[in-house]
Scaffold this active site. Sequence first.
Site, mmCIF file in Angstrom:
data_model
loop_
_atom_site.group_PDB
_atom_site.id
_atom_site.type_symbol
_atom_site.label_atom_id
_atom_site.label_comp_id
_atom_site.label_asym_id
_atom_site.label_seq_id
_atom_site.Cartn_x
_atom_site.Cartn_y
_atom_site.Cartn_z
ATOM 1 N N ASN A 125 0.840 -1.192 0.000
ATOM 2 C CA ASN A 125 0.000 0.000 0.000
ATOM 3 C C ASN A 125 0.880 1.249 0.000
ATOM 4 O O ASN A 125 1.709 1.376 -0.902
ATOM 5 C CB ASN A 125 -1.052 -0.020 1.108
ATOM 6 C CG ASN A 125 -0.544 -0.282 2.495
ATOM 7 O OD1 ASN A 125 -0.095 -1.386 2.794
ATOM 8 N ND2 ASN A 125 -0.608 0.712 3.360
ATOM 9 N N ASP A 126 0.755 2.163 0.929
ATOM 10 C CA ASP A 126 1.315 3.508 0.822
ATOM 11 C C ASP A 126 2.737 3.558 0.258
ATOM 12 O O ASP A 126 3.622 2.830 0.726
ATOM 13 C CB ASP A 126 1.389 4.165 2.200
ATOM 14 C CG ASP A 126 0.062 4.230 2.919
ATOM 15 O OD1 ASP A 126 -0.938 3.742 2.377
ATOM 16 O OD2 ASP A 126 0.045 4.760 4.043
ATOM 17 N N GLN A 146 4.775 0.411 1.805
ATOM 18 C CA GLN A 146 4.232 -0.508 2.793
ATOM 19 C C GLN A 146 4.046 -1.883 2.155
ATOM 20 O O GLN A 146 3.524 -1.989 1.031
ATOM 21 C CB GLN A 146 2.901 0.006 3.323
ATOM 22 C CG GLN A 146 2.983 1.362 4.008
ATOM 23 C CD GLN A 146 3.550 1.268 5.404
ATOM 24 O OE1 GLN A 146 2.821 1.078 6.368
ATOM 25 N NE2 GLN A 146 4.859 1.397 5.528
ATOM 26 N N ASP A 166 3.430 8.895 10.072
ATOM 27 C CA ASP A 166 3.639 9.253 8.665
ATOM 28 C C ASP A 166 4.500 10.505 8.475
ATOM 29 O O ASP A 166 4.085 11.471 7.822
ATOM 30 C CB ASP A 166 2.297 9.429 7.940
ATOM 31 C CG ASP A 166 1.363 8.251 8.100
ATOM 32 O OD1 ASP A 166 1.848 7.161 8.472
ATOM 33 O OD2 ASP A 166 0.150 8.404 7.873
ATOM 34 N N GLU A 196 -3.840 11.358 7.413
ATOM 35 C CA GLU A 196 -2.700 10.478 7.179
ATOM 36 C C GLU A 196 -1.805 11.049 6.083
ATOM 37 O O GLU A 196 -2.218 11.896 5.291
ATOM 38 C CB GLU A 196 -3.156 9.064 6.787
ATOM 39 C CG GLU A 196 -3.829 8.312 7.925
ATOM 40 C CD GLU A 196 -4.008 6.834 7.617
ATOM 41 O OE1 GLU A 196 -3.705 6.026 8.509
ATOM 42 O OE2 GLU A 196 -4.448 6.498 6.505
ATOM 43 N N TRP A 248 -9.281 1.677 0.910
ATOM 44 C CA TRP A 248 -9.337 0.780 2.060
ATOM 45 C C TRP A 248 -10.691 0.090 2.216
ATOM 46 O O TRP A 248 -10.797 -0.907 2.943
ATOM 47 C CB TRP A 248 -8.975 1.527 3.335
ATOM 48 C CG TRP A 248 -7.497 1.669 3.505
ATOM 49 C CD1 TRP A 248 -6.781 2.828 3.597
ATOM 50 C CD2 TRP A 248 -6.540 0.615 3.610
ATOM 51 N NE1 TRP A 248 -5.437 2.560 3.733
ATOM 52 C CE2 TRP A 248 -5.266 1.205 3.757
ATOM 53 C CE3 TRP A 248 -6.637 -0.780 3.583
ATOM 54 C CZ2 TRP A 248 -4.104 0.446 3.870
ATOM 55 C CZ3 TRP A 248 -5.474 -1.537 3.703
ATOM 56 C CH2 TRP A 248 -4.233 -0.923 3.849
#
Length: 452
Positions: free
Chosen positions: A2-3, A19, A126, A178, A261
């Site tokens: 992910n990120d 991630q 973050d 985030e 998500w």
Amino acid sequence: MNDPNGLIRVGDEWHMFHQLNPAAPVMGNVHWGHAVSRDLVNWKTLPVALANTPAGQAFSGSAVYDRANTSRLFDGVTGGGMVAIYTRASDGRQTQDIAASRDGGRTFADYAGNPVIDIGSDQFRDPKVMWHQPTRRWIMTVVRAREHRVIFYGSADLRRWTELGEFSNAGLRGVDYECPDLVRVPVEGGGTRWVLFLSINPGGPQGGSAVQYFVGDFDGRRFAAEDRATRLMDFGKDFYAFQTFTDAGGAPIGIAWMSNWQYANDLPTGTWRGAMTLARRLSLRRRGVDWRLVQQPAGLDTSGWRTLIDGGRRAHTALPRGDALDLRFTFDLDHRTVVQFGNGAGEFVEIGCDPRPAIGSLWINRGGAKGFSHPFFTDKFSCALSPGAKTLPLRLVLDRCSLEVFGDDGTMCASLLHFFGTPPDRLEVAVISPGGMIPSLSLRSFSGTPGL
């Protein structure tokens, strides 16, 4: 995956950390994956950079190149080295840690004095770090997520940090703030402005995850937004955790995670889940009293275009085989027009323009593709047209399960996943309202080397 994390350019190499759960295609067991590229299209996967340890998971963060060895982590190393700044997340606490690499990001060693910031919170994460030349110090932008606060810290050495100021309770709040990113962006026609990118989840207007941005000024301590209007980077549903590359040179370039998500753990992709958007080069355009972020694909070759359709009220053609298709088209805003990708089984994804005064929208419908069903996999999206515009330039990049739309030269962008039961093999363009003709549509196919 992910990120995107730790995006940084070192020499002619682009690094994308991200991630990663290396053991299963679902969220959890978070490490930092790592890939490198020389052109932002072809990527090579490298070993895991930061691991999940007994101290916690390696959540999102950033990377800088400490050339002057301000951190004193590179004594004896000519030219300094790379420092990753990231959140170490356990069940009860999230802290900001650092790790040093002496071999160009291939391996990292955690700093013995970690954590470098610990406020006793389990919702503090973050960090995005940059060098701020006017104050000659490192600036960290980080969030107290559930309090909806963006906090700015300063440091001379990446190890000792002082809180400077904050930006809070602005725009769409959702449940969590985030993945903040503060960067200077060039303005078309001259000058620059500071832009603060901020992701929220859940609570995006399309449901689930979204990225918003604010335009303003940063004095080295506080970010002052010109206004608190909510501006979304992308009107699709699969665009999150946007981050820009450190040391990109020229206009900022960034990448987002291409998912949401609400259904990220359920996508029908087999043994893997998660992908990134194309890299995007950024600028700002002033439109009246408003600001528009301009996003253009970075790294895609501009050669190889050929005219696929030219004229008529309705036309169709077979799609060339290839990993991805890059199309250019201009909508005539005097007429309703639809571009459709489909197959013989009756599946389709379509992009249309409806300029009627009560509607005035560029719209996308992915509901005709039948390879995935989920209650939150919303099918239709739209973005308002600019009043008075006569044409709408459009660029579409279609890959095996993704579509990225760049409208109005990059001020109207949408990122969407799609899942056909049978791959699309034909393209159809139709002018619906009377009297209109199809402008030319140009296409090229290209292939990247899968790396993630």
